[in-house]
Design a protein around this motif. Sequence first.
Motif, mmCIF file in Angstrom:
data_model
loop_
_atom_site.group_PDB
_atom_site.id
_atom_site.type_symbol
_atom_site.label_atom_id
_atom_site.label_comp_id
_atom_site.label_asym_id
_atom_site.label_seq_id
_atom_site.Cartn_x
_atom_site.Cartn_y
_atom_site.Cartn_z
ATOM 1 N N ARG A 103 4.716 -4.018 -8.030
ATOM 2 C CA ARG A 103 4.768 -2.562 -8.104
ATOM 3 C C ARG A 103 4.370 -2.202 -6.878
ATOM 4 O O ARG A 103 3.185 -2.714 -6.371
ATOM 5 C CB ARG A 103 4.134 -2.099 -9.223
ATOM 6 N N VAL A 104 4.557 -0.813 -6.425
ATOM 7 C CA VAL A 104 3.819 -0.321 -5.135
ATOM 8 C C VAL A 104 2.361 0.050 -5.664
ATOM 9 O O VAL A 104 2.013 0.273 -6.678
ATOM 10 C CB VAL A 104 4.795 0.953 -4.626
ATOM 11 N N VAL A 105 1.657 0.114 -4.936
ATOM 12 C CA VAL A 105 0.298 0.451 -5.085
ATOM 13 C C VAL A 105 0.007 1.600 -5.642
ATOM 14 O O VAL A 105 -0.897 2.002 -6.613
ATOM 15 C CB VAL A 105 -0.882 0.136 -3.924
ATOM 16 N N GLY A 106 0.582 2.557 -5.279
ATOM 17 C CA GLY A 106 0.440 4.109 -5.755
ATOM 18 C C GLY A 106 0.714 4.146 -7.349
ATOM 19 O O GLY A 106 0.240 4.878 -7.826
ATOM 20 N N ALA A 107 1.578 3.307 -7.781
ATOM 21 C CA ALA A 107 1.853 3.300 -9.368
ATOM 22 C C ALA A 107 0.700 3.002 -9.926
ATOM 23 O O ALA A 107 0.477 3.546 -10.932
ATOM 24 C CB ALA A 107 3.016 2.182 -9.563
ATOM 25 N N HIS A 108 -0.150 1.817 -9.418
ATOM 26 C CA HIS A 108 -1.166 1.356 -10.158
ATOM 27 C C HIS A 108 -2.196 2.453 -10.100
ATOM 28 O O HIS A 108 -3.229 2.811 -11.071
ATOM 29 C CB HIS A 108 -1.665 0.227 -9.496
ATOM 30 N N LEU A 109 -2.438 3.024 -9.071
ATOM 31 C CA LEU A 109 -3.396 4.147 -8.788
ATOM 32 C C LEU A 109 -3.197 5.218 -9.671
ATOM 33 O O LEU A 109 -4.145 5.730 -10.435
ATOM 34 C CB LEU A 109 -3.612 4.663 -7.340
ATOM 35 N N LYS A 110 -1.837 5.689 -9.808
ATOM 36 C CA LYS A 110 -1.720 7.008 -10.561
ATOM 37 C C LYS A 110 -1.851 6.710 -12.009
ATOM 38 O O LYS A 110 -2.201 7.540 -13.043
ATOM 39 C CB LYS A 110 -0.267 7.614 -10.198
ATOM 40 N N GLU A 111 -1.307 5.514 -12.405
ATOM 41 C CA GLU A 111 -1.460 4.915 -13.818
ATOM 42 C C GLU A 111 -3.048 4.884 -14.235
ATOM 43 O O GLU A 111 -3.325 5.329 -15.412
ATOM 44 C CB GLU A 111 -0.840 3.520 -13.901
ATOM 45 N N THR A 112 -3.892 4.468 -13.391
ATOM 46 C CA THR A 112 -5.034 4.089 -13.647
ATOM 47 C C THR A 112 -6.101 5.782 -13.833
ATOM 48 O O THR A 112 -6.635 5.927 -14.666
ATOM 49 C CB THR A 112 -6.264 3.517 -12.329
ATOM 50 N N LEU A 113 -5.641 6.645 -12.984
ATOM 51 C CA LEU A 113 -6.333 7.946 -13.156
ATOM 52 C C LEU A 113 -5.572 8.738 -14.168
ATOM 53 O O LEU A 113 -6.313 9.585 -14.845
ATOM 54 C CB LEU A 113 -5.605 8.620 -11.819
ATOM 55 N N ALA A 114 -4.377 8.706 -14.450
ATOM 56 C CA ALA A 114 -3.818 9.240 -15.656
ATOM 57 C C ALA A 114 -4.530 8.566 -17.114
ATOM 58 O O ALA A 114 -4.573 9.555 -17.803
ATOM 59 C CB ALA A 114 -2.305 8.760 -15.782
ATOM 60 N N MET A 144 0.569 4.180 -0.290
ATOM 61 C CA MET A 144 0.927 4.071 -1.778
ATOM 62 C C MET A 144 2.371 3.680 -1.947
ATOM 63 O O MET A 144 2.515 3.409 -3.168
ATOM 64 C CB MET A 144 0.550 5.659 -2.472
ATOM 65 N N ASN A 145 3.269 3.947 -0.992
ATOM 66 C CA ASN A 145 4.648 3.390 -1.127
ATOM 67 C C ASN A 145 4.773 2.010 -0.773
ATOM 68 O O ASN A 145 6.179 1.364 -1.075
ATOM 69 C CB ASN A 145 5.679 4.359 -0.695
ATOM 70 N N GLN A 157 -8.862 -3.406 0.329
ATOM 71 C CA GLN A 157 -10.310 -3.294 -0.129
ATOM 72 C C GLN A 157 -10.839 -1.952 0.038
ATOM 73 O O GLN A 157 -11.242 -1.246 -0.917
ATOM 74 C CB GLN A 157 -11.233 -3.954 0.734
ATOM 75 N N ARG A 158 -10.019 -0.933 1.000
ATOM 76 C CA ARG A 158 -10.502 0.249 1.302
ATOM 77 C C ARG A 158 -9.717 1.165 0.341
ATOM 78 O O ARG A 158 -10.205 2.226 -0.212
ATOM 79 C CB ARG A 158 -9.886 0.705 2.675
ATOM 80 N N ILE A 159 -8.508 0.677 -0.431
ATOM 81 C CA ILE A 159 -7.799 1.526 -1.180
ATOM 82 C C ILE A 159 -8.666 1.562 -2.759
ATOM 83 O O ILE A 159 -9.074 2.501 -3.505
ATOM 84 C CB ILE A 159 -6.392 0.940 -1.238
ATOM 85 N N MET A 160 -9.096 0.295 -2.864
ATOM 86 C CA MET A 160 -10.077 0.269 -4.168
ATOM 87 C C MET A 160 -11.395 1.034 -3.950
ATOM 88 O O MET A 160 -11.677 1.634 -4.993
ATOM 89 C CB MET A 160 -10.396 -1.222 -4.203
ATOM 90 N N ILE A 161 -12.009 1.044 -2.824
ATOM 91 C CA ILE A 161 -12.918 2.002 -2.293
ATOM 92 C C ILE A 161 -12.698 3.244 -2.727
ATOM 93 O O ILE A 161 -13.455 4.077 -3.399
ATOM 94 C CB ILE A 161 -13.587 1.614 -1.135
ATOM 95 N N ALA A 162 -11.449 3.825 -2.125
ATOM 96 C CA ALA A 162 -11.094 5.070 -2.261
ATOM 97 C C ALA A 162 -10.807 5.780 -3.860
ATOM 98 O O ALA A 162 -11.050 6.681 -4.344
ATOM 99 C CB ALA A 162 -9.563 5.176 -1.511
ATOM 100 N N LEU A 163 -10.028 4.378 -4.504
ATOM 101 C CA LEU A 163 -10.065 4.638 -6.090
ATOM 102 C C LEU A 163 -11.446 4.950 -6.868
ATOM 103 O O LEU A 163 -11.485 5.704 -7.527
ATOM 104 C CB LEU A 163 -9.425 3.585 -6.904
ATOM 105 N N ALA A 164 -12.390 4.225 -6.179
ATOM 106 C CA ALA A 164 -13.709 4.620 -6.857
ATOM 107 C C ALA A 164 -14.236 5.969 -6.496
ATOM 108 O O ALA A 164 -15.098 6.513 -7.390
ATOM 109 C CB ALA A 164 -14.814 3.281 -6.401
ATOM 110 N N LEU A 165 -13.896 6.390 -5.436
ATOM 111 C CA LEU A 165 -14.285 7.599 -5.001
ATOM 112 C C LEU A 165 -13.897 8.647 -6.025
ATOM 113 O O LEU A 165 -14.638 9.595 -6.246
ATOM 114 C CB LEU A 165 -13.888 8.009 -3.588
ATOM 115 N N VAL A 166 -12.577 8.572 -6.302
ATOM 116 C CA VAL A 166 -11.854 9.531 -7.203
ATOM 117 C C VAL A 166 -12.368 9.307 -8.642
ATOM 118 O O VAL A 166 -12.827 10.505 -9.366
ATOM 119 C CB VAL A 166 -10.401 9.127 -7.365
#
Length: 271
Positions: A103-114, A144-145, A157-166
């Motif tokens: 899956r594209v990384v954006g799908a994981h991020l949006k699912e986690t935040l939802a 994200m795509n 790693q920076r994407i994971m840090i960005a997710l932590a920021l949110v």
Amino acid sequence: MNILDVVNLNIWDVQTGKGIVYSSSFQLKQGSCLAIVGESGSGKSVTCRAIMRLTAPSLRQSGDILFKGNNLTRLSEKEMRKKRGRNLCMILQNGMSAFVPSRVVGAHLKETLAEHFGWSQYESERKMKYAMESVLLTHPADVMNKYPHQLSGGMLQRIMIALALVLEPDIIIADEPTTALDTISQFEVVEQLIKLREQMGCSMILVSHDLGIVKKIADHVLVMRNGNIIEKGTVQAIFSEAQHEYTKYLVSTKAALSNHFKKVMGEEQLC
């Protein structure tokens, strides 16, 4: 005030009966960074996974893990899932393992935040784009795509840090976050971790074999060897007044490598 108290943590393999961590007790103060150091196999990473209750199926654990006074070991898996990400966020050693490869990384991020906030896809994407830009990821929509294998270790790693920021968790557990990265990416990720602490005022557990990084980020240090905590103290005390011979060895080895590097770089500059 402690945000986390680990009391008498024991971890063992039920198939072999072998102990991995023995009667481990330590505290994480509100807003501080605790580094866990030691050689490979000392029990650092498995301790962090035990806090998250993400140990391998063959492992068992006993003891108490108190987060803001609440015992995480007594929560159901459903209750624990709500804590992961929102209250306790883990940045893994290998960024690739944090994302589903198909899956594209954006799908994981949006699912986690939802899951944690119930935000719409648009709102999640907006917040992630802003956070990704703040950790120096350009063209966040394009990132994200992409699939995980299309991105470098440093970017993941920076994407994971960005997710932590949110997510704005209370505790961030960074398990060897720079091990799989090149020197430049290591520097960037360390800078982003420091920035993350400054922005959020969160508490952090940092697992690292790199004492240079530990000295730069941490407030307190825990030294592990063969599943046991052999020494703990402030960064200053560990680096200048270590009591245990193994700790002295770790610090002296780091100093020797650092001096050798400076000598080599000095000779290269003269050439």
